[in-house]
Write a protein that holds these residues in place. Structure first.
Motif, PDB file in Angstrom:
ATOM      1  N   GLU A   4       0.844  -1.192   0.000  1.00  0.00           N
ATOM      2  CA  GLU A   4       0.000   0.000   0.000  1.00  0.00           C
ATOM      3  C   GLU A   4       0.883   1.246   0.000  1.00  0.00           C
ATOM      4  O   GLU A   4       1.903   1.287   0.680  1.00  0.00           O
ATOM      5  CB  GLU A   4      -0.892   0.022   1.246  1.00  0.00           C
ATOM      6  CG  GLU A   4      -1.933  -1.059   1.280  1.00  0.00           C
ATOM      7  CD  GLU A   4      -2.995  -0.865   0.217  1.00  0.00           C
ATOM      8  OE1 GLU A   4      -3.457   0.275   0.028  1.00  0.00           O
ATOM      9  OE2 GLU A   4      -3.347  -1.856  -0.431  1.00  0.00           O
ATOM     10  N   PRO A   5       0.493   2.298  -0.756  1.00  0.00           N
ATOM     11  CA  PRO A   5       1.272   3.547  -0.714  1.00  0.00           C
ATOM     12  C   PRO A   5       1.186   4.168   0.678  1.00  0.00           C
ATOM     13  O   PRO A   5       0.165   4.103   1.337  1.00  0.00           O
ATOM     14  CB  PRO A   5       0.601   4.449  -1.739  1.00  0.00           C
ATOM     15  CG  PRO A   5      -0.500   3.679  -2.354  1.00  0.00           C
ATOM     16  CD  PRO A   5      -0.624   2.363  -1.662  1.00  0.00           C
ATOM     17  N   ARG A   6       2.276   4.713   1.105  1.00  0.00           N
ATOM     18  CA  ARG A   6       2.322   5.374   2.408  1.00  0.00           C
ATOM     19  C   ARG A   6       2.521   6.867   2.200  1.00  0.00           C
ATOM     20  O   ARG A   6       3.091   7.287   1.199  1.00  0.00           O
ATOM     21  CB  ARG A   6       3.479   4.826   3.248  1.00  0.00           C
ATOM     22  CG  ARG A   6       3.358   3.374   3.542  1.00  0.00           C
ATOM     23  CD  ARG A   6       4.476   2.842   4.407  1.00  0.00           C
ATOM     24  NE  ARG A   6       5.747   3.541   4.254  1.00  0.00           N
ATOM     25  CZ  ARG A   6       6.702   3.533   5.166  1.00  0.00           C
ATOM     26  NH1 ARG A   6       6.540   2.863   6.288  1.00  0.00           N
ATOM     27  NH2 ARG A   6       7.828   4.161   4.963  1.00  0.00           N
ATOM     28  N   THR A   7       2.064   7.630   3.189  1.00  0.00           N
ATOM     29  CA  THR A   7       2.306   9.076   3.158  1.00  0.00           C
ATOM     30  C   THR A   7       2.937   9.481   4.473  1.00  0.00           C
ATOM     31  O   THR A   7       2.796   8.803   5.490  1.00  0.00           O
ATOM     32  CB  THR A   7       1.003   9.878   2.961  1.00  0.00           C
ATOM     33  OG1 THR A   7       0.136   9.625   4.057  1.00  0.00           O
ATOM     34  CG2 THR A   7       0.328   9.529   1.647  1.00  0.00           C
ATOM     35  N   VAL A   8       3.638  10.565   4.420  1.00  0.00           N
ATOM     36  CA  VAL A   8       4.257  11.128   5.603  1.00  0.00           C
ATOM     37  C   VAL A   8       4.163  12.645   5.488  1.00  0.00           C
ATOM     38  O   VAL A   8       4.214  13.201   4.394  1.00  0.00           O
ATOM     39  CB  VAL A   8       5.723  10.663   5.758  1.00  0.00           C
ATOM     40  CG1 VAL A   8       6.575  11.170   4.614  1.00  0.00           C
ATOM     41  CG2 VAL A   8       6.293  11.108   7.094  1.00  0.00           C
ATOM     42  N   THR A   9       3.998  13.310   6.615  1.00  0.00           N
ATOM     43  CA  THR A   9       3.979  14.774   6.631  1.00  0.00           C
ATOM     44  C   THR A   9       5.360  15.256   7.031  1.00  0.00           C
ATOM     45  O   THR A   9       5.880  14.872   8.074  1.00  0.00           O
ATOM     46  CB  THR A   9       2.929  15.301   7.627  1.00  0.00           C
ATOM     47  OG1 THR A   9       1.646  14.782   7.269  1.00  0.00           O
ATOM     48  CG2 THR A   9       2.895  16.818   7.624  1.00  0.00           C
ATOM     49  N   VAL A  10       5.925  16.082   6.179  1.00  0.00           N
ATOM     50  CA  VAL A  10       7.264  16.605   6.417  1.00  0.00           C
ATOM     51  C   VAL A  10       7.158  18.124   6.503  1.00  0.00           C
ATOM     52  O   VAL A  10       6.541  18.758   5.649  1.00  0.00           O
ATOM     53  CB  VAL A  10       8.230  16.209   5.267  1.00  0.00           C
ATOM     54  CG1 VAL A  10       9.600  16.796   5.502  1.00  0.00           C
ATOM     55  CG2 VAL A  10       8.280  14.705   5.111  1.00  0.00           C
ATOM     56  N   THR A  11       7.737  18.693   7.539  1.00  0.00           N
ATOM     57  CA  THR A  11       7.737  20.142   7.687  1.00  0.00           C
ATOM     58  C   THR A  11       8.851  20.719   6.821  1.00  0.00           C
ATOM     59  O   THR A  11      10.013  20.342   6.951  1.00  0.00           O
ATOM     60  CB  THR A  11       7.970  20.539   9.153  1.00  0.00           C
ATOM     61  OG1 THR A  11       6.955  19.934   9.950  1.00  0.00           O
ATOM     62  CG2 THR A  11       7.932  22.041   9.321  1.00  0.00           C
TER      63      THR A  11
END
Length: 126
Positions: A4-11
């Motif tokens: 599954e594609p993953r996402t991450v929040t990067v500042t």
């Protein structure tokens, strides 16, 4: 292992212009607004100016202010900023009225002190 594609929040620091609504009373200068929470609307400043023998002294500088996106103290409604004691204090209208009432009372005390000083000068002479 998941496919599954993953996402991450990067500042990240992004530098671009942001168009915002500006109140009609704002003087239009927004220095130091590098981040959205830094955006503050300020109206023209007014000060009491007193001329002394050493030159003019400005005091009780005040202006309308609003920090609609502030993280620590968002001010969705306009406030009155009053500078005293070396700090600008954002006050709601009722607090401004309380402050001015207290200041008026203090000014009466200053008149009493001036009268007492006149009396002492008369007694002690030049």
């Amino acid at each position: 292992m998941s496919t599954e594609p993953r996402t991450v929040t990067v500042t990240v620091l992004v530098s671009k212009s942001l168009e915002i609504d500006e109140p009609a009373w704002c003087a239009g200068d927004h220095p130091g607004a590098n981040y959205v929470p830094d955006i503050t609307h300020n109206g023209p400043e007014v000060s009491a100016r007193f001329e002394t023998r050493h030159g003019p002294v400005d005091y009780l500088t005040a202006w309308i202010t609003q920090a609609p996106y502030g993280e620590l103290s968002p001010e969705p409604q306009p406030m009155v900023a009053v500078e005293f004691g070396g700090n600008a204090n954002s006050l709601d209208p009722d607090t401004v009225r309380s402050f001015t009432a207290l200041t008026r009372a203090h000014l009466d005390i200053l008149d009493v002190l001036a009268n007492e000083c006149d009396r002492l000068r008369e007694i002690e002479g030049p």
